[in-house]
Design an enzyme around this catalytic site. Structure first.
Site, PDB file in Angstrom:
ATOM      1  N   ARG A 185       0.715  -1.259   0.024  1.00 40.98           N
ATOM      2  CA  ARG A 185       0.022  -0.185  -0.109  1.00 40.98           C
ATOM      3  C   ARG A 185       0.796   1.429   0.195  1.00 40.98           C
ATOM      4  O   ARG A 185       0.353   1.705  -0.514  1.00 40.98           O
ATOM      5  CB  ARG A 185      -1.056  -0.378   1.230  1.00 40.98           C
ATOM      6  N   SER A 242      -4.729   4.834   6.202  1.00 43.35           N
ATOM      7  CA  SER A 242      -4.838   3.263   5.978  1.00 43.35           C
ATOM      8  C   SER A 242      -4.600   2.627   4.740  1.00 43.35           C
ATOM      9  O   SER A 242      -4.359   1.369   4.077  1.00 43.35           O
ATOM     10  CB  SER A 242      -5.288   1.926   7.239  1.00 43.35           C
ATOM     11  N   GLU A 283     -19.059   3.640   0.306  1.00 46.90           N
ATOM     12  CA  GLU A 283     -18.997   2.834  -1.011  1.00 46.90           C
ATOM     13  C   GLU A 283     -19.381   2.480  -1.927  1.00 46.90           C
ATOM     14  O   GLU A 283     -18.942   3.265  -2.872  1.00 46.90           O
ATOM     15  CB  GLU A 283     -18.685   1.386   0.141  1.00 46.90           C
ATOM     16  N   PHE A 288     -15.316  -3.765   0.313  1.00 46.29           N
ATOM     17  CA  PHE A 288     -15.971  -3.074   1.033  1.00 46.29           C
ATOM     18  C   PHE A 288     -16.247  -1.938  -0.510  1.00 46.29           C
ATOM     19  O   PHE A 288     -16.973  -2.097  -0.933  1.00 46.29           O
ATOM     20  CB  PHE A 288     -15.676  -1.990   1.992  1.00 46.29           C
ATOM     21  N   HIS A 301      -6.052  -3.673   1.744  1.00 47.41           N
ATOM     22  CA  HIS A 301      -5.856  -5.140   2.472  1.00 47.41           C
ATOM     23  C   HIS A 301      -6.523  -5.932   2.026  1.00 47.41           C
ATOM     24  O   HIS A 301      -7.495  -6.534   2.386  1.00 47.41           O
ATOM     25  CB  HIS A 301      -7.224  -4.657   3.987  1.00 47.41           C
ATOM     26  N   ASP A 339      -7.923  -8.844  12.150  1.00 45.72           N
ATOM     27  CA  ASP A 339      -8.993  -8.197  12.012  1.00 45.72           C
ATOM     28  C   ASP A 339      -9.745  -9.637  11.389  1.00 45.72           C
ATOM     29  O   ASP A 339     -10.922  -8.947  12.101  1.00 45.72           O
ATOM     30  CB  ASP A 339      -9.366  -7.106  10.777  1.00 45.72           C
ATOM     31  N   ARG A 356      -1.859  -4.930   3.157  1.00 42.06           N
ATOM     32  CA  ARG A 356      -1.977  -4.446   4.619  1.00 42.06           C
ATOM     33  C   ARG A 356      -0.421  -4.586   4.559  1.00 42.06           C
ATOM     34  O   ARG A 356       0.293  -3.469   5.358  1.00 42.06           O
ATOM     35  CB  ARG A 356      -2.943  -4.741   5.628  1.00 42.06           C
TER      36      ARG A 356
HETATM   37  C1  LIG Z   1     -18.410  -0.764   5.312  1.00 40.86           C
HETATM   38  C2  LIG Z   1     -17.412  -0.391   5.621  1.00 40.86           C
HETATM   39  N1  LIG Z   1     -16.567   0.250   5.463  1.00 40.86           N
HETATM   40  C3  LIG Z   1     -15.567   1.066   6.076  1.00 40.86           C
HETATM   41  C4  LIG Z   1     -14.949   0.293   7.380  1.00 40.86           C
HETATM   42  C5  LIG Z   1     -13.567   1.122   8.094  1.00 40.86           C
HETATM   43  N2  LIG Z   1     -13.911   0.728   9.110  1.00 40.86           N
HETATM   44  C6  LIG Z   1     -14.208   0.318   9.995  1.00 40.86           C
HETATM   45  S1  LIG Z   1     -14.342   1.724  11.799  1.00 40.86           S
HETATM   46  C7  LIG Z   1     -14.483   2.973  10.581  1.00 40.86           C
HETATM   47  C8  LIG Z   1     -15.253   4.314  11.101  1.00 40.86           C
HETATM   48  C9  LIG Z   1     -15.437   4.324  12.282  1.00 40.86           C
HETATM   49  O1  LIG Z   1     -16.633   5.519  13.095  1.00 40.86           O
HETATM   50  P1  LIG Z   1     -17.398   4.780  13.674  1.00 40.86           P
HETATM   51  O2  LIG Z   1     -17.881   3.767  13.408  1.00 40.86           O
HETATM   52  O3  LIG Z   1     -17.998   6.006  14.136  1.00 40.86           O
HETATM   53  O4  LIG Z   1     -16.804   3.993  14.743  1.00 40.86           O
HETATM   54  P2  LIG Z   1     -15.837   4.670  16.020  1.00 40.86           P
HETATM   55  O5  LIG Z   1     -14.280   5.251  15.488  1.00 40.86           O
HETATM   56  O6  LIG Z   1     -16.993   6.286  16.597  1.00 40.86           O
HETATM   57  O7  LIG Z   1     -15.518   3.929  16.772  1.00 40.86           O
HETATM   58  C10 LIG Z   1     -14.482   2.252   9.127  1.00 40.86           C
HETATM   59  C11 LIG Z   1     -14.829   3.538   8.240  1.00 40.86           C
HETATM   60  C12 LIG Z   1     -15.764  -1.344   7.796  1.00 40.86           C
HETATM   61  N3  LIG Z   1     -16.001  -1.661   9.188  1.00 40.86           N
HETATM   62  N4  LIG Z   1     -17.329  -0.711   6.619  1.00 40.86           N
END
Ligand SMILES: Cc1ncc(C[n+]2csc(CCOP(=O)(O)OP(=O)(O)O)c2C)c(N)n1
Ligand SMILES: [Mg+2]
Lengths: 286, 340
Positions: free
Chosen positions: B31, B58, B79, B104, B130, B138, B188
């Site tokens: 990456r 990332s 997405e 995604f 990833h 993960d 990753r």
């Molecule tokens: C469909 C999807 N896209 C991207 C991700 C990667 N991802 C993991 S958590 C997150 C966002 C984090 O924000 P929030 O959901 O509010 O969680 P917080 O940081 O408050 O714990 C992303 C984009 C994912 N898990 N699923």
């Protein structure tokens, strides 16, 4: 809030403190994972597992159990920790988090650990599955309820809004969505990344009954759930205002803790702070 | 960057790092090459814009975001929006690179990819980060091991899986300079860097990294290094492997595949992906149609991933050096048996 006796509230706050300590220990052992959101939902998960939910840790497949779905699977450590302290599995097993061959997968897997209702991690899919379960419950005239914990970030996923429409269409009053409104996601504030506000108005416009509460006031949360359960003919949302990393001073409110585990010295300090906080629980209530 | 120790003329011609010397091998996530390549591509062509779905660090889009803040778009956890909006931007003259985790995008956004990118012939480039089980702790939900299959099946799509970070940079630049809907896949974890700036790179042209005509090992992505190491070990058993870096899954270099089949008489495919429908499946389609030879398939065999360290998972799913070496020996044996 008057609903919980002071001793009961003290006990729940102690459970929340245990849950936070479990989160720190498991993330330290894992060497990767999501600290911020896990910690900020500890009060709510303690309230759910030790007060709100109708469940039996000895019978995770009990058909009459309430269904708790964790839509934002990345905060699995809070659920695992609450489940361990509630008696689903030994607390020591928390130290296997994210390891090879563990039941505590990095993101929760339904077929891996009894007591998880769904596999999650890909965001935005929890409410839709919860709506399916709630509809099944309605069709069967069942008494159990469905609770779906969601993050604020995943409100940017289209599917979540499809589920919101669906839940309202089928008048799923046995469904409660809980939003971890920490205003943080990976790339920063939700309001910079893709604004969600006015979130309460959006839920109302989608024909949901809307409640808000302080996500760190267990008494207020429990009282809000009781009100939500009285609602007829509509799904309910509880927007819980939280502080990312709550309970660990150097993590609080900092988006950089979204996806990081503590290092050894950070974990030591976190556990010291949580130990000190535990001594004070209930003190102000006398 | 000396190539002196590389054991075949092909390796020298490709300006490879001496991969037989562990001390010469740097470990860098692929990456990173994407992040560097994208900034460079942005300098060369101002139509290039970057769109990210809440994963700028990332996916390594962060450097582009800092260098060209006006040409960086944050779309949030959306997405499907990422793809369809990019198609709109492309229709209006932009060249969007869109980044998320492969699971995604294109995982979640597949139909938007098919309709708004491919059928629409939009010049959108997907950066799928990833990919593979090497995502590690993960776990299964985040380990894309079906993405090559779902992308290579779409008409007009170009699918590129570079072998290391240096090549990912080259591939990013090549993709940026070539019209058409494209999927660029990377990983990753840190992985061995075997190519150099001097290594030639062209989309659609497979690269022979090692000479040999006993067994052909056709690999892509970060497992190319394991394939090279296994090939050196096979030599001790008197088996000389040709190692082909088959970085372009679509359009695949049919001539290189058929030459490998003809010269070696057997093929081992190596990819960090389901063996069903992946790069090796495409190789099998080509040889079955023209010149069938026995094949062995290294990859994930119809299972999901799980949590673990990248090395643990690479072993668990039979993609380590030992497993590749065993497949090389099996392929060699089957070839002799077939020839009676
Ligand atoms: C469909 C999807 N896209 C991207 C991700 C990667 N991802 C993991 S958590 C997150 C966002 C984090 O924000 P929030 O959901 O509010 O969680 P917080 O940081 O408050 O714990 C992303 C984009 C994912 N898990 N699923
Ligand atoms: Mg959040």
């Amino acid at each position: 809030m008057g609903l919980l006796a002071p001793e009961r509230l003290t006990a729940l706050e102690e459970h929340a403190n245990d849950v936070r300590q479990g989160i720190i220990r498991s993330l330290l052992a894992a060497g990767s994972g999501h600290s911020g959101g896990s910690l900020d939902m500890a009060d709510i998960f303690a309230a759910l597992y030790f007060h709100v939910l109708r469940h039996d840790p000895q019978r995770p497949d009990w058909p009459e159990r309430d269904r708790l779905l964790l839509s934002c699977g990345h905060i699995a450590p809070v659920r695992y920790s609450a489940m361990a302290y509630a008696g689903y599995f030994p607390v020591e097993e928390l130290l296997t988090l994210r390891h090879f061959r563990t039941r505590l997968q990095g993101h929760p897997e339904r077929v891996s650990l009894p007591g998880l209702e769904t596999t999650s991690g890909p965001l935005g899919e929890g409410l839709a599955q919860g709506a399916g379960m709630a509809l099944a419950g309605k069709l069967d005239g069942a008494g159990w309820r469905v609770y779906v914990v969601t993050s604020d970030g995943e409100h940017q996923c289209g599917l979540h809004w499809e589920a919101m429409m669906t839940a309202a269409k089928f008048q799923l009053d046995n469904l409660t969505c809980i939003v971890d409104r920490n205003v943080i996601q990976i790339d920063g504030s939700t309001e910079d990344v893709m604004p969600l506000e006015p979130l309460t108005d959006k839920y109302r416009a989608f024909n949901w009954e809307v409640f808000e509460c302080d996500g760190h006031d267990i008494g207020a949360f429990v009282a809000t759930v009781e009100k939500a359960k009285q609602v007829k003919g509509k799904p309910q949302v509880i927007i819980a205002h939280t502080v990312m990393g709550k309970g660990v001073s150097f993590m609080e409110g900092d988006y950089l803790w979204h996806g990081k585990p503590p290092k050894q010295d950070e974990a030591d300090q976190a556990l010291r702070e949580l130990g000190a906080a535990r001594e004070l629980i209930g003190a102000q209530r006398g | 960057m000396a190539s002196a120790g590389v054991t075949s003329a092909a390796g020298a011609a490709m300006h490879l790092v001496d991969y037989t010397d562990p001390a010469a091998i740097k470990q860098v996530p692929t990456r990173n090459g994407f992040g560097e390549g994208l900034v460079e591509a942005g300098r060369r062509d101002e139509r290039i814009i970057a769109i990210c779905a809440d994963l700028s660090e990332s996916t390594r889009m962060e450097a582009f975001k800092k260098t060209f803040p006006q040409r960086y778009i944050e779309i949030g956890v959306a997405e499907q929006m990422l793809v369809a909006m990019a198609a709109g931007l492309a229709a209006a003259g932009k060249i969007p690179f869109i980044a998320s985790y492969a699971m995604f995008n294109p995982g979640r956004s597949w139909e938007q990819v098919r309709t708004t990118m491919a059928l629409n012939e939009s010049d959108v480039k997907i950066a799928g980060a990833h990919a593979g089980v090497s995502v590690g702790p993960d776990g299964a939900t985040h380990q894309a091991i079906e993405d090559i299959a779902i992308m290579r099946v779409i008409p007009k799509m170009t699918v590129v899986v570079p072998c290391d970070s240096a090549q990912t940079k080259q591939a990013t630049l090549a993709v940026a300079g070539r019209f058409g809907p494209t999927y660029l896949r990377f990983a990753r974890a840190e992985s061995a860097v075997v190519t150099t700036d001097q290594t030639p790179f062209e989309i659609g042209t497979a690269q022979t990294f090692r000479d040999g005509d006993d067994v052909a090992v056709v690999a892509c992505g970060i497992l190319v290094y394991n394939a090279l190491v296994a090939a050196e070990l096979a030599r001790k058993d008197g088996i000389e492997c040709r190692v082909v870096n088959n970085h372009t899954i679509k359009p695949m270099d049919e001539a290189a595949i058929l030459a490998a089949a003809r010269d070696c008489g057997t093929i081992v495919s190596v990819e960090e992906h389901q063996v069903h429908g992946g790069m090796g499946s495409r190789v099998a389609e080509i040889v079955a149609a023209h010149d069938p030879v026995p094949m062995e398939f290294i990859g994930v065999h119809d299972r999901f991933g799980q949590s673990g360290s990248p090395p643990e998972l690479t072993e668990e799913y039979g993609m380590g050096v030992t497993a590749i070496l065993a497949a090389i020996k099996r392929a060699h044996g089957r070839k002799r048996a077939a020839r009676g």
